[in-house]
Each structure stands twice: as structure tokens, then as C-alpha cells.
Design an enzyme around this catalytic site. Structure first.
Site, PDB file in Angstrom:
ATOM      1  CG  ASP A  94      -1.989   0.928   1.306  1.00 11.77           C
ATOM      2  OD1 ASP A  94      -2.401   1.388   0.230  1.00 11.77           O
ATOM      3  OD2 ASP A  94      -2.488   1.212   2.420  1.00 11.77           O
ATOM      4  CG  ASP A 116       0.615   7.629  -3.514  1.00 11.95           C
ATOM      5  OD1 ASP A 116       0.521   8.459  -4.453  1.00 11.95           O
ATOM      6  OD2 ASP A 116       0.117   7.811  -2.388  1.00 11.95           O
ATOM      7  CG  HIS A 190      -5.373   7.909   3.631  1.00  9.13           C
ATOM      8  ND1 HIS A 190      -4.606   8.550   2.695  1.00  9.13           N
ATOM      9  CD2 HIS A 190      -5.666   6.700   3.113  1.00  9.13           C
ATOM     10  CE1 HIS A 190      -4.439   7.743   1.651  1.00  9.13           C
ATOM     11  NE2 HIS A 190      -5.075   6.618   1.878  1.00  9.13           N
ATOM     12  N   GLY A 191      -7.642   8.052   7.429  1.00 12.27           N
ATOM     13  CA  GLY A 191      -7.705   8.298   8.865  1.00 12.27           C
ATOM     14  C   GLY A 191      -9.118   8.333   9.428  1.00 12.27           C
ATOM     15  CG  ASP A 279      -5.317   0.831   8.186  1.00 14.21           C
ATOM     16  OD1 ASP A 279      -5.486   0.025   9.120  1.00 14.21           O
ATOM     17  OD2 ASP A 279      -4.238   1.450   8.026  1.00 14.21           O
TER      18      ASP A 279
HETATM   19  P1  13P Z   1      -8.911   4.497   5.910  1.00 10.38           P
HETATM   20  O1  13P Z   1      -8.029   5.335   6.789  1.00 10.38           O
HETATM   21  O2  13P Z   1     -10.160   5.232   5.537  1.00 10.38           O
HETATM   22  O3  13P Z   1      -9.198   3.171   6.499  1.00 10.38           O
HETATM   23  O4  13P Z   1      -8.128   4.252   4.544  1.00 10.38           O
HETATM   24  C1  13P Z   1      -7.168   3.241   4.408  1.00 10.38           C
HETATM   25  C2  13P Z   1      -6.438   3.314   3.131  1.00 10.38           C
HETATM   26  O5  13P Z   1      -6.804   3.969   2.186  1.00 10.38           O
HETATM   27  C3  13P Z   1      -5.194   2.529   3.005  1.00 10.38           C
HETATM   28  O6  13P Z   1      -4.481   2.892   1.866  1.00 10.38           O
END
Ligand code: 13P
Length: 333
Positions: A94, A116, A190-191, A279
Site C-alpha cells: 500500500d 503512489d 485517510h484516517g 484500515d
Molecule cells: P482508511 O483510513 O479510511 O481506512 O483508509 C485506508 C487506506 O486507504 C489505506 O491505503
């Protein structure tokens, strides 16, 4: 050099083709410890859902890459032991941020990598992505790339502001890089704090934040430009408020944590979006379960007594996502 094929893993190519055609999405769950991995495999085996095990650069440093490789290999065997005859499990990097990191993962048994380079200028993003694709494809490892910038913080990846993907760039980008899938930015982030309170409205009954909707118009434009091409959504945790409440009720402090509503992810899964990254929700499930045990049983010091409930809670979450949000259950019989 270890080929993922020797470990019993698969790449994403066939999986994505079927998901795009079938109007569902494959779960990409991040992991960095045994309980998370057990919960992911139990949920996937029970629902017969293809699954992507995601490892970020931070997770790789945390868990050790050799150990991770054997954990993934063990996951395939564990899945079979649970009665899943033909497990479809991907080991994916990732947010790889360099050619060297991606190469090292390809060489160590990953079946899919993400490069990325979305923070770089457009032409540099293309050049770096193409370099990774050229290397990975020699070993039949699939490559995810990103166009557009997501806001939020995740391990080493962070950005203050998001920039939506520009649909007019996607054909040129996909053609010149040869990438297998494309992560786009349509408002996810994210987060556990995906939106600032000033970006949201508040539900008058509950007082909870209501986030702005995703930019489905951008997604549909991208789909029109690249018919059938696999699209990826990062930052797609929903931040279940029941976990936030449990955490806050047991000594935690997560004010105004907010995620992406599940109805919107359900809608996205029906489109060319064929991989949805989750995540934070698993982190929240784990933290809620552990905090509850610590608070209610202060004398407990056997890790199995708090990591066990955490694992059960994560499994429940993963099954819910697979069955009720992504629709990937029964797609890997
Ligand atoms: P979240 O923080 O919304 O779970 O996203 C995880 C993610 O995109 C990992 O690359």
C-alpha cells in the site's frame, strides 16, 4: 527472489476483471499483526470473498518484511484449513513511494504493489509509475497507481488538502504507464478524521457530523473515459460511531471522528470501483474492544483476554463490510 505464486497468492488481474463486470468491490484490508490477519482470513474464508492483504511501508517496518511474507503464506494455508478450497488472496504493498521499495516487495513475494507518485508533477508520476510497471510485469505482479491527491494522514502519507482526479488525464496516464488499476481522488480521505467540522453539517437529532457527499460525477467521468478499467478507492473507512462511542466511554478521546457513509461505498462498489481500502475501521474495532476490557477488568493482564475480543470484533467488522457494503461474498468459491 521469491515468487508470490510459490506462496499460493494471486495477483489482482482476474479478480478485478470479475469485480468490475459483477458490480462489486474487493476488500483491501490493512494488516500488521497476527490477530488482524486471523480476523481477515476467518471472515474471507467464511464468506468465500477474495481479499487483498495490504501492507503499508510503515506496517512493513513495524512487522518485518520477512515475517510478513511467511504470514501471508501461512494465511493461505490457514484459509484452506478453514475449508476455503481455493483461496484468492493478494499480498499488496500500500502506498509504495519509491521504485526500490516496490522492487523489494516484488522480489519478496508480494503479488501486487502500489506506486503512489501522486504528489509528484504529472510527468514524473508517469515516469516513476511506468518504471515500476515495467519491473513488476516481468514477474506478473500487478501495479496500482494514483492520480489526484487524498487529504488525511496514514502512516507516512499525509496531505493537508485533497485535489480531485482530473478525468481528462486518465486515458493518457493509464496508456503511458501501463498500470493495472488506478486510485482516484473523489473526496475520500485517510484516517478517522476525514472531514473538518466546517466541511460538514450536523444531524440536529444526534449532534453528529454529516460529511459532504463523494464526487460521483468525477467517478462517472473517469468511468466514461476508461470503460471497464479497475478503479480503486482509498480512505474508505466509515468510522462506525458505535466504536467511537465505546472508545470515548472507556477513557478514549476521539472527538468528531467521521468517515464515509456506507451507502456511498455501496454505490461506488457497483461501478468500476473494484478495490476499496479499509484500515481505520479495523483500528477502531480493535481499540474499542481492548479499551472495554481494560476499563471493565482492570486486573486482566493476559493479552489473549483482550486481543481475543479485539480479533472477534474485527472479524465481525470485516464480515459486515464484505457482505453488506462491498458485495464480494461468494465470489471466490
Ligand atoms: P482508511 O483510513 O479510511 O481506512 O483508509 C485506508 C487506506 O486507504 C489505506 O491505503
Amino acid at each position: 527472489m521469491v515468487s508470490y505464486k510459490e506462496l499460493g497468492l494471486v495477483n489482482t488481474r482476474e479478480m478485478f476483471k470479475k469485480a468490475v463486470a459483477g458490480g462489486y468491490a474487493i476488500p483491501a484490508f490493512n494488516f500488521n499483526n497476527m490477530e488482524q490477519l486471523q480476523a481477515i482470513i476467518q471472515a474471507s474464508a467464511e464468506t468465500k470473498s477474495p481479499v487483498i492483504l495490504q501492507v503499508s511501508k510503515g506496517a512493513r517496518n513495524y512487522a518485518n518484511q520477512t515475517l510478513l511474507r511467511y504470514m501471508a503464506e501461512g494465511a493461505v494455508e490457514y484459509a484452506k484449513e478453514l475449508g476455503w478450497e481455493h483461496p484468492q488472496i493478494v499480498l499488496h504493498l500500500d502506498h509504495g513511494d519509491s521504485f526500490e521499495l516496490c522492487k523489494s516487495c516484488v522480489d519478496m513475494g508480494f503479488s501486487s504493489v502500489m506506486i503512489d507518485a501522486s504528489a509528484l508533477p504529472y510527468e514524473e508520476n508517469i515516469a516513476l509509475t511506468k518504471k515500476v510497471v515495467d519491473y513488476a510485469h516481468q514477474y506478473d505482479v500487478t501495479v496500482e497507481a494514483e492520480l489526484g491527491v487524498l487529504a488525511g494522514v496514514e502512516d507516512e502519507v499525509s496531505a493537508e488538502e485533497s485535489h480531485y482526479t482530473r478525468p481528462e488525464e486518465v486515458i493518457d496516464f493509464a496508456t503511458r504507464t501501463g498500470c493495472d488499476s488506478l486510485a482516484i481522488s473523489i473526496g475520500t480521505s485517510h484516517g478517522a478524521y476525514k472531514f473538518k467540522p466546517e466541511q460538514c453539517t450536523r444531524d440536529p437529532k444526534t449532534g453528529r457530523l454529516v460529511p459532504p457527499p463523494l464526487a460521483f460525477d468525477v467517478l462517472h467521468e473517469v468511468e466514461k473515459k476508461l470503460p471497464g478499467f479497475p478503479i480503486v478507492l482509498h480512505g474508505s473507512s466509515s468510522v462506525p460511531q458505535e466504536y467511537v462511542d465505546i472508545i470515548n466511554a472507556h477513557g478514549g478521546k476521539l472527538p468528531d471522528a467521521v468517515g464515509i457513509p456506507e451507502e456511498q461505498l455501496r454505490e461506488a462498489a457497483k461501478s468500476a470501483v473494484c478495490k476499496i481500502n479499509i484500515d481505520s475501521d479495523s483500528r477502531l474495532a480493535m481499540t474499542a474492544a481492548v479499551r472495554k476490557v481494560f476499563d471493565e477488568k482492570p486486573g486482566e493482564f493476559d493479552p489473549r483476554k483482550y486481543l481475543g475480543p479485539a480479533r472477534d470484533e474485527m472479524k465481525k467488522l470485516y464480515m459486515h463490510k464484505i457482505i453488506n457494503v462491498l458485495g464480494s461474498d461468494g465470489k471466490a468459491e
